[in-house]
Design a protein around this motif. Structure first.
Motif, PDB file in Angstrom:
ATOM      1  N   ILE B 277       0.702  -1.291  -0.065  1.00  0.00           N
ATOM      2  CA  ILE B 277      -0.115  -0.012   0.067  1.00  0.00           C
ATOM      3  C   ILE B 277       0.917   1.216   0.021  1.00  0.00           C
ATOM      4  N   ALA B 278       1.918   1.285   0.629  1.00  0.00           N
ATOM      5  CA  ALA B 278       2.909   2.254   0.842  1.00  0.00           C
ATOM      6  C   ALA B 278       3.420   2.480  -0.626  1.00  0.00           C
ATOM      7  N   ILE B 279       3.799   1.556  -0.995  1.00  0.00           N
ATOM      8  CA  ILE B 279       4.595   1.787  -2.502  1.00  0.00           C
ATOM      9  C   ILE B 279       3.441   2.673  -3.440  1.00  0.00           C
ATOM     10  N   PHE B 280       2.171   2.135  -3.561  1.00  0.00           N
ATOM     11  CA  PHE B 280       1.029   2.794  -4.212  1.00  0.00           C
ATOM     12  C   PHE B 280       1.059   4.239  -3.830  1.00  0.00           C
ATOM     13  N   ILE B 281       0.899   4.114  -2.422  1.00  0.00           N
ATOM     14  CA  ILE B 281       0.778   5.839  -2.004  1.00  0.00           C
ATOM     15  C   ILE B 281       1.973   6.902  -2.493  1.00  0.00           C
ATOM     16  N   VAL B 282       2.997   6.177  -2.236  1.00  0.00           N
ATOM     17  CA  VAL B 282       4.378   7.069  -2.757  1.00  0.00           C
ATOM     18  C   VAL B 282       4.056   7.235  -4.274  1.00  0.00           C
ATOM     19  N   GLY B 283       3.800   6.189  -4.944  1.00  0.00           N
ATOM     20  CA  GLY B 283       3.619   6.628  -6.360  1.00  0.00           C
ATOM     21  C   GLY B 283       2.463   7.471  -6.645  1.00  0.00           C
ATOM     22  N   ILE B 284       1.432   7.509  -6.007  1.00  0.00           N
ATOM     23  CA  ILE B 284       0.207   8.203  -6.262  1.00  0.00           C
ATOM     24  C   ILE B 284       0.496   9.632  -5.769  1.00  0.00           C
ATOM     25  N   VAL B 285       1.057   9.813  -4.706  1.00  0.00           N
ATOM     26  CA  VAL B 285       1.486  11.137  -4.368  1.00  0.00           C
ATOM     27  C   VAL B 285       2.452  11.837  -5.221  1.00  0.00           C
ATOM     28  N   GLY B 286       3.481  11.103  -5.475  1.00  0.00           N
ATOM     29  CA  GLY B 286       4.397  11.748  -6.560  1.00  0.00           C
ATOM     30  C   GLY B 286       3.618  12.149  -7.827  1.00  0.00           C
ATOM     31  N   LEU B 287       2.854  11.098  -8.105  1.00  0.00           N
ATOM     32  CA  LEU B 287       2.251  11.323  -9.717  1.00  0.00           C
ATOM     33  C   LEU B 287       1.437  12.893  -9.269  1.00  0.00           C
ATOM     34  N   LEU B 288       0.644  12.852  -8.150  1.00  0.00           N
ATOM     35  CA  LEU B 288      -0.316  14.197  -8.072  1.00  0.00           C
ATOM     36  C   LEU B 288       0.559  15.515  -7.881  1.00  0.00           C
ATOM     37  N   LEU B 289       1.632  15.295  -7.110  1.00  0.00           N
ATOM     38  CA  LEU B 289       2.767  16.416  -7.093  1.00  0.00           C
ATOM     39  C   LEU B 289       3.173  16.864  -8.395  1.00  0.00           C
ATOM     40  N   GLU B 290       3.346  15.887  -9.253  1.00  0.00           N
ATOM     41  CA  GLU B 290       3.920  16.019 -10.814  1.00  0.00           C
ATOM     42  C   GLU B 290       2.765  16.765 -11.428  1.00  0.00           C
ATOM     43  N   GLN B 291       1.518  16.252 -11.408  1.00  0.00           N
ATOM     44  CA  GLN B 291       0.399  16.670 -12.038  1.00  0.00           C
ATOM     45  C   GLN B 291       0.227  18.046 -11.652  1.00  0.00           C
ATOM     46  N   THR B 292      -0.037  18.518 -10.603  1.00  0.00           N
ATOM     47  CA  THR B 292      -0.298  19.840 -10.111  1.00  0.00           C
ATOM     48  C   THR B 292       0.859  20.745 -10.683  1.00  0.00           C
ATOM     49  N   LEU B 293       2.000  20.195 -10.567  1.00  0.00           N
ATOM     50  CA  LEU B 293       3.196  21.171 -11.031  1.00  0.00           C
ATOM     51  C   LEU B 293       3.013  21.411 -12.691  1.00  0.00           C
ATOM     52  N   MET B 294       2.669  20.330 -13.285  1.00  0.00           N
ATOM     53  CA  MET B 294       2.534  20.442 -14.737  1.00  0.00           C
ATOM     54  C   MET B 294       1.441  21.448 -14.903  1.00  0.00           C
ATOM     55  N   TRP B 295       0.367  21.322 -14.116  1.00  0.00           N
ATOM     56  CA  TRP B 295      -0.732  22.114 -14.274  1.00  0.00           C
ATOM     57  C   TRP B 295      -0.432  23.560 -14.226  1.00  0.00           C
ATOM     58  N   VAL B 296       0.448  23.979 -13.050  1.00  0.00           N
ATOM     59  CA  VAL B 296       0.915  25.139 -12.770  1.00  0.00           C
ATOM     60  C   VAL B 296       1.850  25.794 -13.879  1.00  0.00           C
ATOM     61  N   ALA B 297       2.594  24.932 -14.294  1.00  0.00           N
ATOM     62  CA  ALA B 297       3.544  25.405 -15.436  1.00  0.00           C
ATOM     63  C   ALA B 297       2.721  25.565 -16.602  1.00  0.00           C
ATOM     64  N   LYS B 298       1.530  25.056 -16.884  1.00  0.00           N
ATOM     65  CA  LYS B 298       0.831  25.321 -18.116  1.00  0.00           C
ATOM     66  C   LYS B 298       0.230  26.502 -18.007  1.00  0.00           C
ATOM     67  N   ARG B 299      -0.298  27.022 -16.727  1.00  0.00           N
ATOM     68  CA  ARG B 299      -1.144  28.116 -16.331  1.00  0.00           C
ATOM     69  C   ARG B 299      -0.054  29.396 -16.894  1.00  0.00           C
ATOM     70  N   PHE B 300       1.333  29.216 -16.310  1.00  0.00           N
ATOM     71  CA  PHE B 300       2.284  30.142 -16.417  1.00  0.00           C
ATOM     72  C   PHE B 300       2.870  30.122 -17.874  1.00  0.00           C
ATOM     73  N   SER B 301       2.756  29.275 -18.784  1.00  0.00           N
ATOM     74  CA  SER B 301       3.454  29.352 -19.909  1.00  0.00           C
ATOM     75  C   SER B 301       2.734  30.226 -21.006  1.00  0.00           C
ATOM     76  N   TYR B 302       3.142  31.048 -21.752  1.00  0.00           N
ATOM     77  CA  TYR B 302       2.759  31.958 -22.453  1.00  0.00           C
ATOM     78  C   TYR B 302       2.249  31.588 -23.842  1.00  0.00           C
ATOM     79  N   ALA B 303       2.861  30.403 -24.391  1.00  0.00           N
ATOM     80  CA  ALA B 303       2.361  30.408 -25.790  1.00  0.00           C
ATOM     81  C   ALA B 303       1.283  29.116 -25.736  1.00  0.00           C
TER      82      ALA B 303
END
Lengths: 265, 303
Positions: B277-303
């Motif tokens: 379960i811990a392995i899944f949690i680590v994976g899912i939380v990592g994925l969420l962190l990455e996706q959140t930052l991707m989303w933020v990056a998209k918000r900030f990118s100009y093109a």
């Protein structure tokens, strides 16, 4: 004011890996206010270098440049530059790009409302008031170039410097922007230096055409007075023998007197 | 004296022109029975959207199903590894009460995740705080970049955990030591990407800055920063990925409350379901962190 812009014996030597490269040698040119001068020559002859000297982006190795009796030292907003590749900042809207220039020049002395009006007026001058809120990636190449012109004009420069402004555009867009530029220059009585490699463009727009010899150590080969009456109309000029005579003089300079060495293709 | 003057009355003409648009009166639609939802324009668009979503979901769905099947087969033929079903049951029990607190050695899974996220947040936040300005300086001044280059090349490949003893020695306590490990291992991607971004600001933009004669502050806010932002966001994304990778290992060694320590604790209890379960949690939380930052990056990118 016959000597509004004076270029006195300007030379430009670049330090390269293979030693010194003399791009320009002994350029003398005087321009009066409100004059439209084209610089034409084969690519690599230093036309853009000369324009950059006037812009202040490069400093001449020798000689001196004066604008309205003041020496040109470094770039400044009294010389508005329109770059070949528009150079708009992609994260700012068209309005934002123009406003950045307006703010720099008039921000200290004028109200915010007045700055907004200036930016909008400049966009309106190039017929882009409707696209003010758009970002550069949302508009066509011709529109970007018009925003670039608006940005330069909005600073109310003493001289407008155009570096192959329409070189990257298709022929139809280029023609309509040339017409637009003629109108703007007439309306604003701007003093303009334009770098071009398009003979028709040079004859159509200019009061004088400055033809540069091939580099290295390029210098002014001939200066041609274009005495065609204004306003000029490209369709009427097409049947005007005077126009064709001027055109063939430029062509003769480029392709007979300054035929390019075959190796530098 | 200026050679350029404006005709401001042009602006007014345009304004007026915009007002003169008249909308022709809409013709009343003929009255008839209402069209079924799926035949209206909105209904069709909805159907097309749902179809696209379904098509996009099929390959990952099959992939996950195969993965679970494989897991089941491997678990069936081994005597220690629990299969998907018992792991699912254990997860349900675990997440039924994620925030209980029976003292520092027995806290709910939610607390463990939050503690780990807190350490990652602080360590990564400090790394960003130091790394972003450092990256701008290194990108802007070649001399500084030359000075820092050998140090960065030397320290960057060091395994994050090798820093832990140094951290423990300097701070004497486990908590700041693990934060220090996060900091030191996640700072490099930020510095390097920011510096690369600054060095790659197109010369055209800098020419614009020179021609407009912009102040250093304006150059930074209007040209450097927006131009570097996409690179910066890449650095941050890589860096938070590293931070989240490192936290599990660091916590295993330092103990306390956190997902890494929890894994180690469950290993000592021989509760293998929880480790999975811990392995899944680590994976899912990592994925969420990455996706959140991707989303933020998209918000900030100009093109």
């Amino acid at each position: 004011m016959h000597h509004y812009l004076q270029i006195e014996n300007a030379s430009m030597v670049f330090d390269t890996k293979n030693g010194k490269f003399t791009a320009l040698a002994g350029i003398d040119l005087h321009m009066r206010q409100g004059e439209f001068v084209s610089l034409i020559g084969h690519s690599g002859c230093g036309k853009s270098t000369l324009l950059n000297l006037v812009a202040g982006l490069n400093e001449p190795t020798e000689g001196v440049l004066l604008l309205a009796e003041k020496e040109i030292k470094g770039p400044g907003p009294e010389r508005g530059v329109v770059f070949q590749n528009h150079s708009l900042l992609p994260w700012l809207s068209c309005y934002g790009n123009v406003h950045l220039a307006v703010e720099r020049v008039f921000g200290a002395s004028e109200s915010k409302r007045r700055l907004r009006e200036r930016a909008m007026a400049a966009l309106e001058l190039v017929g882009l008031a409707h696209a003010a809120h758009k970002h550069p990636h949302e508009i066509s190449g011709g529109m970007k170039q018009r925003v670039g012109i608006a940005r330069a004009l909005a600073m109310e420069p003493k001289v407008l410097l155009l570096d192959e402004p329409f070189g990257a555009l298709d022929a139809l867009t280029r023609a309509s922007l040339q017409d637009e530029l003629m109108r703007i220059v007439r309306d604003t009585a701007a003093t303009v230096i334009m770098v071009t490699h398009d003979v028709d463009e040079a004859v159509l727009l200019s009061d004088r055409i400055v033809m540069l010899t091939n580099g290295p150590a390029a210098t002014i080969g001939e200066i041609l007075e274009v005495d065609l009456p204004r306003p000029r109309d490209r369709l009427q000029l097409a049947e005007d023998p005077g126009y064709h005579h001027l055109r063939s003089q430029v062509l003769a300079f480029l392709y007979q007197k300054q035929r390019r060495p075959a190796k530098a293709a | 004296m200026s050679a350029v003057t404006f005709h401001e009355d042009r602006l007014d003409t345009v304004m007026k022109r915009a007002d003169t648009h008249t909308i022709p009166p809409a013709e009343a639609p003929p009255r008839s029975r209402p069209t079924p939802f799926f035949e209206t324009e909105r209904g069709r668009a909805w159907l097309a959207g749902a179809g696209g979503l379904l098509r996009a979901a099929v390959p990952p769905g099959i992939g996950l199903a195969l993965f679970v099947l494989l897991w089941h087969l491997v678990a069936a033929s081994s005597d220690g590894l629990p299969g998907p079903a018992p792991t699912w049951e254990a997860a349900k029990a675990l997440f039924a009460d994620p925030f209980y607190d029976n003292g520092p050695n027995d806290m709910g899974i939610g607390w463990n995740i939050l503690h780990s996220l807190y350490r990652v947040g602080v360590g990564f936040g400090l790394a960003a705080l130091v790394g972003i300005p450092a990256g701008f300086l290194l990108g802007r001044f070649a001399f500084l970049s030359g000075m820092a280059a050998p140090i960065i090349s030397l320290l960057r490949p060091v395994s994050p955990l090798a820093w832990l003893p140094i951290g423990l020695m300097v701070f004497q306590v486990a908590e700041p030591a693990s934060i220090f490990v996060i900091f030191i291992s996640s700072i490099w991607p930020i510095i390097l990407n920011t510096a690369a971004g600054v060095a790659r600001v197109p010369q055209d933009y800098m020419n614009v800055a020179r021609v407009l004669n912009l102040s250093e502050w304006k150059i930074f806010t209007r040209i450097l920063f927006p131009s570097v932002l996409p690179h910066l966001m890449t650095g941050i994304r890589l860096s938070i990925g590293v931070a989240w990778l490192v936290i599990v290992a660091a916590e295993m060694l330092t103990g306390g409350v956190g997902i890494g320590f929890w894994v180690w604790d469950e290993w000592n209890n021989l509760n293998v379901e929880h480790i999975l379960i811990a392995i899944f949690i680590v994976g899912i939380v990592g994925l969420l962190l990455e996706q959140t930052l991707m989303w933020v990056a998209k918000r900030f990118s100009y093109a």
